[in-house]
Design a protein around this motif. Sequence first.
Motif, PDB file in Angstrom:
ATOM      1  N   ARG A   1       0.616  -1.203  -0.053  1.00 11.28           N
ATOM      2  CA  ARG A   1       0.099   0.107   0.006  1.00 11.28           C
ATOM      3  C   ARG A   1       0.920   1.413  -0.126  1.00 11.28           C
ATOM      4  NH1 ARG A   1      -3.667  -3.355   2.980  1.00 11.28           N
ATOM      5  NH2 ARG A   1      -2.208  -3.072   4.848  1.00 11.28           N
TER       6      ARG A   1
ATOM      7  N   THR B   1      -9.795   1.982  -9.231  1.00  9.45           N
ATOM      8  CA  THR B   1      -8.921   2.824  -9.139  1.00  9.45           C
ATOM      9  C   THR B   1      -9.598   4.284  -9.230  1.00  9.45           C
ATOM     10  OG1 THR B   1      -7.180   1.224  -9.793  1.00  9.45           O
ATOM     11  CG2 THR B   1      -6.809   3.908  -9.673  1.00  9.45           C
TER      12      THR B   1
ATOM     13  N   ARG C   1      -7.063   4.209  -3.848  1.00  9.63           N
ATOM     14  CA  ARG C   1      -7.950   3.030  -3.906  1.00  9.63           C
ATOM     15  C   ARG C   1      -9.125   3.119  -3.122  1.00  9.63           C
ATOM     16  NH1 ARG C   1      -5.570  -0.107  -7.609  1.00  9.63           N
ATOM     17  NH2 ARG C   1      -3.658  -0.883  -7.219  1.00  9.63           N
ATOM     18  N   SER C   2      -9.905   2.011  -3.086  1.00  7.25           N
ATOM     19  CA  SER C   2     -11.216   2.277  -2.472  1.00  7.25           C
ATOM     20  C   SER C   2     -11.065   1.497  -0.983  1.00  7.25           C
ATOM     21  CB  SER C   2     -12.074   1.234  -3.130  1.00  7.25           C
ATOM     22  OG  SER C   2     -12.640   1.657  -4.490  1.00  7.25           O
TER      23      SER C   2
END
Length: 235
Positions: free
Chosen positions: A57, A176, A191-192
């Motif tokens: 991430r 995205t 990102r979600s």
Amino acid sequence: MKIQLFVLAFVLFSTEFFGQENLDDRYYFTEALYENLSDYNKKADAAFRAKDFEKGRELFKEFTSEQLAGSYMNNFKFKDLRKRDVELYDFDKPTFLITYASWCIPAKGEIPAINELAKEYADKVDFIILFWDNRKTVKKLSDQFNSEISVVYVDESENNGGYVVKQLKHSLGLPTCFLLSEDKRITSIRRSIFSGPATDLETAYQKNYIALETSITKNLVPEYDEVYADNVIVD
């Protein structure tokens, strides 16, 4: 004399021709991907093989904020639900663009949050949902979005959107979200927010709403947020 005239004519022609070719000196999203994607993929693959998802991430955030943000999104072409060609640059407001597909389950609470924000910011932001699917499937899925949102698609089976698919889908995956300024400069890529299975819908909705609104007010309409804050009446 004839040679001098020929040289002058050639210089004038070259200036006009090549000058037109170089009028647009923007640094585009596709260029940024070409120069930096391979290195990012190597690092990200290593992180995920080691099951270091937090590192993955962090790498995505670093890659998108340092290498892609600031570049200009290319004028990609899509189809609307009437099968008409639609270009990204047809949308003249700051743009919220998110990619989906029928086989990709959206984050819990994300779509209701997008619908609500589209109603609130419709006069200042263009909201676009891009599906990687065929028209029949997309038409059914479009019912979950309100009328303030433009639903477009690219059908890979038609083999005429390969360039768009490669750049927007295969490079960063889905879903995205791209936040684009009025002139289509990338201000942020995110990102979600996927909540755990035990999270109730209302909580998931609130998390998505707050995160998305923060991104919109920070990256697309910061002056709107400032004006709103200045006019809030405190009892």
